[in-house]
Each structure stands twice: as structure tokens, then as C-alpha cells.
Design a protein around this motif. Structure first.
Motif, PDB file in Angstrom:
ATOM      1  N   GLU A   1       0.813  -1.214   0.000  1.00  0.00           N
ATOM      2  CA  GLU A   1       0.000   0.000   0.000  1.00  0.00           C
ATOM      3  C   GLU A   1       0.849   1.268   0.000  1.00  0.00           C
ATOM      4  O   GLU A   1       0.368   2.360   0.311  1.00  0.00           O
ATOM      5  CB  GLU A   1      -0.915   0.005   1.225  1.00  0.00           C
ATOM      6  CG  GLU A   1      -1.883  -1.179   1.258  1.00  0.00           C
ATOM      7  CD  GLU A   1      -2.662  -1.272   2.560  1.00  0.00           C
ATOM      8  OE1 GLU A   1      -2.394  -0.427   3.458  1.00  0.00           O
ATOM      9  OE2 GLU A   1      -3.502  -2.177   2.690  1.00  0.00           O
TER      10      GLU A   1
ATOM     11  N   GLN B   1       2.894   4.480  -1.380  1.00  0.00           N
ATOM     12  CA  GLN B   1       2.518   5.494  -2.358  1.00  0.00           C
ATOM     13  C   GLN B   1       3.753   6.038  -3.062  1.00  0.00           C
ATOM     14  O   GLN B   1       4.859   6.003  -2.510  1.00  0.00           O
ATOM     15  CB  GLN B   1       1.761   6.635  -1.668  1.00  0.00           C
ATOM     16  CG  GLN B   1       0.527   6.187  -0.900  1.00  0.00           C
ATOM     17  CD  GLN B   1      -0.512   5.544  -1.811  1.00  0.00           C
ATOM     18  OE1 GLN B   1      -0.728   6.012  -2.936  1.00  0.00           O
ATOM     19  NE2 GLN B   1      -1.148   4.483  -1.351  1.00  0.00           N
TER      20      GLN B   1
ATOM     21  N   ASP C   1       7.184   7.461  -1.425  1.00  0.00           N
ATOM     22  CA  ASP C   1       7.486   6.936  -0.089  1.00  0.00           C
ATOM     23  C   ASP C   1       8.957   6.542   0.050  1.00  0.00           C
ATOM     24  O   ASP C   1       9.568   6.747   1.106  1.00  0.00           O
ATOM     25  CB  ASP C   1       6.601   5.730   0.229  1.00  0.00           C
ATOM     26  CG  ASP C   1       5.193   6.134   0.643  1.00  0.00           C
ATOM     27  OD1 ASP C   1       4.936   7.351   0.742  1.00  0.00           O
ATOM     28  OD2 ASP C   1       4.353   5.236   0.874  1.00  0.00           O
TER      29      ASP C   1
ATOM     30  N   ILE D   1       4.934  -0.491  -3.721  1.00  0.00           N
ATOM     31  CA  ILE D   1       4.277   0.767  -4.066  1.00  0.00           C
ATOM     32  C   ILE D   1       3.020   0.463  -4.877  1.00  0.00           C
ATOM     33  O   ILE D   1       3.073  -0.238  -5.892  1.00  0.00           O
ATOM     34  CB  ILE D   1       5.215   1.692  -4.869  1.00  0.00           C
ATOM     35  CG1 ILE D   1       6.504   1.956  -4.073  1.00  0.00           C
ATOM     36  CG2 ILE D   1       4.507   2.989  -5.219  1.00  0.00           C
ATOM     37  CD1 ILE D   1       6.305   2.646  -2.751  1.00  0.00           C
TER      38      ILE D   1
ATOM     39  N   VAL E   1      -0.467   3.645  -9.552  1.00  0.00           N
ATOM     40  CA  VAL E   1      -0.801   5.068  -9.514  1.00  0.00           C
ATOM     41  C   VAL E   1      -2.293   5.278  -9.344  1.00  0.00           C
ATOM     42  O   VAL E   1      -2.741   6.177  -8.627  1.00  0.00           O
ATOM     43  CB  VAL E   1      -0.300   5.780 -10.786  1.00  0.00           C
ATOM     44  CG1 VAL E   1      -0.742   7.235 -10.802  1.00  0.00           C
ATOM     45  CG2 VAL E   1       1.216   5.682 -10.871  1.00  0.00           C
TER      46      VAL E   1
ATOM     47  N   ALA F   1      -3.253   5.279  -5.829  1.00  0.00           N
ATOM     48  CA  ALA F   1      -2.444   6.123  -4.949  1.00  0.00           C
ATOM     49  C   ALA F   1      -3.285   7.200  -4.281  1.00  0.00           C
ATOM     50  O   ALA F   1      -4.254   7.694  -4.835  1.00  0.00           O
ATOM     51  CB  ALA F   1      -1.314   6.778  -5.741  1.00  0.00           C
ATOM     52  N   VAL F   2      -2.882   7.575  -3.084  1.00  0.00           N
ATOM     53  CA  VAL F   2      -3.492   8.695  -2.391  1.00  0.00           C
ATOM     54  C   VAL F   2      -3.027   9.979  -3.070  1.00  0.00           C
ATOM     55  O   VAL F   2      -1.871  10.071  -3.496  1.00  0.00           O
ATOM     56  CB  VAL F   2      -3.079   8.677  -0.904  1.00  0.00           C
ATOM     57  CG1 VAL F   2      -3.618   9.903  -0.181  1.00  0.00           C
ATOM     58  CG2 VAL F   2      -3.570   7.403  -0.247  1.00  0.00           C
TER      59      VAL F   2
ATOM     60  N   ARG G   1      -0.218  12.998   1.344  1.00  0.00           N
ATOM     61  CA  ARG G   1       0.961  12.302   1.846  1.00  0.00           C
ATOM     62  C   ARG G   1       1.900  13.288   2.518  1.00  0.00           C
ATOM     63  O   ARG G   1       1.951  14.465   2.146  1.00  0.00           O
ATOM     64  CB  ARG G   1       1.717  11.617   0.694  1.00  0.00           C
ATOM     65  CG  ARG G   1       0.881  10.650  -0.106  1.00  0.00           C
ATOM     66  CD  ARG G   1       0.443   9.467   0.713  1.00  0.00           C
ATOM     67  NE  ARG G   1       1.601   8.634   1.022  1.00  0.00           N
ATOM     68  CZ  ARG G   1       1.544   7.597   1.850  1.00  0.00           C
ATOM     69  NH1 ARG G   1       0.421   7.291   2.463  1.00  0.00           N
ATOM     70  NH2 ARG G   1       2.607   6.877   2.082  1.00  0.00           N
TER      71      ARG G   1
END
Length: 451
Positions: free
Chosen positions: A385, A387, A390, A433, A436, A439-440, A445
Motif C-alpha cells: 500500500e 505510495q 514513499d 508501491i 498510480v 495512490a493517495v 501524503r
């Protein structure tokens, strides 16, 4: 794993000439008590130091021998001793033995205290004589219950024999020694946090300067040395500087021998006294026996959880501080860990950073907030999980928590394995990861400036 695993019999032939720390060990792993220790030339070095050597000569001998701290930092012992005040009017001084061995994958001091408690006591006695300290404490990891029992018995034996207490060996010198068990904090391995804990305070590191040699326990001059460091002192005094220096391999800048080990899925995990300068390959193949059948070496750490990961091609590095530095990490405690090919590096690092985060004293912001942040990111990556960004944030934390950025060395040691793991095994991190589309949004983030 056994604490008495000293490798193949054809490789290990311990003798006073080559194994000053371990030659007295019993084959059955039982403790060596006073009568047997003295029969094996125990306390002869102390008698020499008291009868034939001036206090300053003891300090100079240790300095000339090149003895360095064996707890991980590697600071020259004789130099540290030389920082203690010369003023004879300061008659209250302390000697502390740092036995708070909580570095993951390190158990060398435990073996010495459980099986050779009088070697440590003799080392502290000689050191106390040199430093003019009238009282000593062994600050012991609380979980080491067997070591505590053996040390307390050995202290009582030494008292009864006139080797501790008042007028030791008729010299007029007094030295009391106490075993103090800690409450269980990794940060107590830092010498000033240890001092605070011994005083009954919260185990936070202190600002330096002033250094403990000037203002230590209860505001008095104090010297703090590691167990293995102090256990080297008797042999240096007994057999001399030239002999001690001759023990190390050619090319090593560190003198004498070192307790080294290997854990993990190796055929013969254990602990050995070896000369500084042996290669990691000798340690791994000749002593640890290589990997167990069905496993391959993926990576290794040379000296505890706070040292960076290395690859199999780095095994030819010499095991001393400068030799390991050449391949990008630190010697640390000298007890290596093999990581096999079944281990996911993200999971391993998440586990490590959870430990370091939990053990932070919380005094300074980078360590208090940065280590939990790294754990959260690693947990997300471990679950798939993570992003985008990260990994860059983790690398930013490695920089922000590096040497000179925090109040003590806890955080730099914590992030060193993280940085090296990303360097060598980045695809494993990238695999965690999320796509996309899942992704948040970027603004949800955390952002690390300069990452």
C-alpha cells in the motif's frame, strides 16, 4: 545457538598466547570461579599492576597497546582514561562498566560475564587503580539474570580473597564494586543515558560537553567502558604492548583480538575470539560454516542491527573498523548476521525500525518523530500500500536522522541499515508501491523538504 560454540575443533586451539579473552573457558560452558581462575594465572596482572606499576604507567601501557572500545564506537581506551582529572584533591571518582548489551544480534558480553566473571572484575580492578576510582558499578542488562547471579558471586569471592574492598593487596588502595541491573532500555547503552539511569533519572542522553570524565555520576569524574574492553586490560598488563599488537593481522589498524560471531541460517552459528583483520569470508565460511543447505546468502550485517547491510561480494573486507569502513559501513560490535534469500528486506527493516523507534528516549525531534514515520511508511510498503514518493521520503529520513543531526547516535544507527537496504534492494521496496490509480493524492501524503 550456544554461547560455547567456538567453531570447528581443527580451527580453534585457544591458548594464552593467542586468545587472551577466552583461553580460560571451560569446555562444558560452566563458569570459572575464583580458585580455577587463579590457577589459570588469574589476578596475576592485577598483582603486577599494584606492585610494580605506577598508576600513570598503567594508563600509558593501555594507550600504547592501542586498545579501543569494544562496544561499537571504537574510541581509544587509553585516550579516554587520559581525560580523567589529574587533580589528586578530587578523591571521589567512579568507574562504570557498560554491560547493558541490548544491541540486537549481540551476545558477546553475556558470554564473558556468565563464564568468566573474574576476568571482568580483574579488568575493572586494574582500571580502577589506574584511574584512582574508589567505586565501580557494572550496569547490567536486566534480562541477564544468570550473568547477574554469577557476577555477584564472583564479587563476593573477590572480597573474601582481599581483591576488592579496603587495602587491596596491602596497597592502601580501596575499591568497592557493585552489580546494578537496569530496567530495560536500549538507550542506556549510550554512556550518559546509562549515568542518568544509574542515578535514578530518566534514561536520556546528556549534553556533551561536559563529558563524563569531568562531570559524570553524581557530578563526579567518571569513566565508562564496555565489558569486552575491560576484559582486555589484564592481558595487556601481564604480557605487554608488543605482544598485544602482534595479535592482529597485517593490515589491521586495530590491535589485539575481538569477539566475533555469526548468526542466521548458517551451519555453525556461534562466537569466536579472532584477531582483528580476519576477513568476513573467513568468519562466514571457515567458522560459521557457510549457509545451511537450501539457503543462499543474500546480505549480511557486520556488527549488530545498527550497522549497514553488505552483499556477499563484500565478504573479503577485513574485520576491523577501517576495513569495514572501506565497504561503506561500520564494524559495530563485530557480531554479524546472515540474511538468507527467503527474507523480504522490507519486512526485515520494518521489524528493525519498530525496535529502534520503540527504544528511542524521545528527547530530540528527529528521532522521536522520524523513526515512527519510517515505521508507518515501511508498514504500508510491506502491505503493498505504499505510495509514490514513499521511498524518497524514507531516504530523506535517512539523511535527516544521520550523524550530527540528532542529540545522540541512536537515530544514525537506526537508519543506517535502512539506507543500505534501499541502496542494495530497492526493487523489493518498489514492489510495495501501489499502482498510480490506487495512490493517495499527493497532498494527502507527508512531505519531506529536501527529500
Amino acid at each position: 545457538m550456544t554461547l560455547t560454540s567456538f567453531g570447528p575443533a581443527n580451527l580453534i586451539k585457544r591458548s594464552p598466547e593467542t586468545h587472551p579473552l577466552t583461553w580460560r573457558l571451560r569446555d562444558d560452558g560452566e563458569a570459572v570461579w575464583l580458585d580455577e581462575y587463579q590457577a589459570k594465572n588469574g589476578y596475576a596482572a592485577a598483582r603486577k599492576a599494584f606492585a610494580d606499576m605506577a598508576q600513570d604507567d598503567i594508563v600509558q601501557t593501555v594507550k600504547d597497546a592501542g586498545l579501543k572500545g569494544r562496544g561499537g564506537a571504537g574510541f581509544p581506551t587509553g585516550v579516554k582514561w587520559g581525560l580523567m582529572p589529574k587533580d589528586e584533591s578530587i578523591n571521589i571518582r567512579y568507574l562504570l562498566c557498560n554491560a547493558d548489551e541490548m544491541e540486537p544480534n549481540t551476545w558477546k558480553d553475556r558470554m564473558l560475564m556468565e563464564q568468566l566473571p573474574h576476568l571482568l572484575i580483574e579488568g575493572m580492578l586494574i582500571s580502577a587503580r589506574a584511574l584512582k576510582t574508589y567505586r565501580g558499578y557494572i550496569f547490567l542488562r536486566g534480562e541477564y539474570t544468570t550473568a547477574a547471579k554469577h557476577l555477584n558471586r564472583a564479587v563476593e569471592e573477590a572480597k573474601a580473597a582481599g581483591l576488592l574492598g579496603k587495602n587491596i593487596l596491602g596497597s592502601g588502595f580501596d575499591f568497592e564494586l557493585f552489580v546494578h541491573t537496569g530496567a530495560g532500555r536500549y538507550i542506556c547503552g549510550e554512556e550518559t543515558a546509562l549515568i542518568n539511569s544509574l542515578e535514578g533519572r530518566r534514561a536520556n542522553p546528556r549534553s556533551k560537553p561536559p563529558f563524563p570524565a569531568a562531570v559524570g555520576v553524581w557530578g563526579k569524574p567518571t569513566c565508562v567502558n564496555n565489558v569486552e574492553t575491560l576484559c582486555n586490560v589484564p592481558a595487556i598488563i601481564a604480557d605487554g604492548v608488543d605482544w598485544y599488537k602482534s595479535l592482529a593481522r597485517e593490515g589491521s589498524e586495530d590491535m589485539g583480538t575481538k569477539l566475533m560471531g555469526f548468526s542466521g541460517k548458517v551451519k555453525n552459528p556461534g562466537l569466536w575470539e579472532l584477531p582483528f583483520g580476519v576477513t568476513g569470508r573467513e568468519l562466514f565460511e571457515d567458522y560459521a560454516g557457510g549457509m545451511r543447505d537450501g539457503f543462499k546468502l543474500k546480505a549480511w550485517q557486520p556488527g549488530g542491527a545498527g550497522t549497514g547491510f553488505l552483499l556477499p561480494e563484500h565478504l573479503d573486507a577485513q574485520m576491523y573498523a577501517g576495513g569495514i569502513a572501506k565497504v561503506g559501513t561500520r564494524m559495530g560490535t563485530g557480531l554479524a548476521m546472515a540474511v538468507d534469500d527467503s527474507v523480504n528486506m522490507v519486512s526485515l527493516l520494518r521489524n528493525m525500525e519498530q525496535f529502534f523507534s520503540r527504544e528511542s528516549c524521545g528527547f530530540c525531534t528527529p528521532c522521536r518523530d522520524g523513526l515512527p514515520w519510517s515505521v508507518k511508511l515501511l508498514m504500508a510498503i510491506e502491505k503493498g500500500e505504499g505510495q509514490p514518493g514513499d521511498i524518497e521520503t524514507l531516504l530523506g529520513l535517512v539523511g535527516f536522522l544521520g550523524p550530527g543531526k540528532t542529540f545522540c547516535a541512536h537515530a544514525p544507527g537506526a537508519v543506517e541499515p535502512l539506507g543500505s537496504a534501499i541502496k542494495y534492494f530497492r526493487p523489493e521496496f518498489e514492489a510495495g508501491i501501489a499502482p498510480v490509480s490506487a495512490a493517495v493524492p499527493p497532498l494527502a501524503r507527508p512531505i519531506v523538504v529536501g527529500a
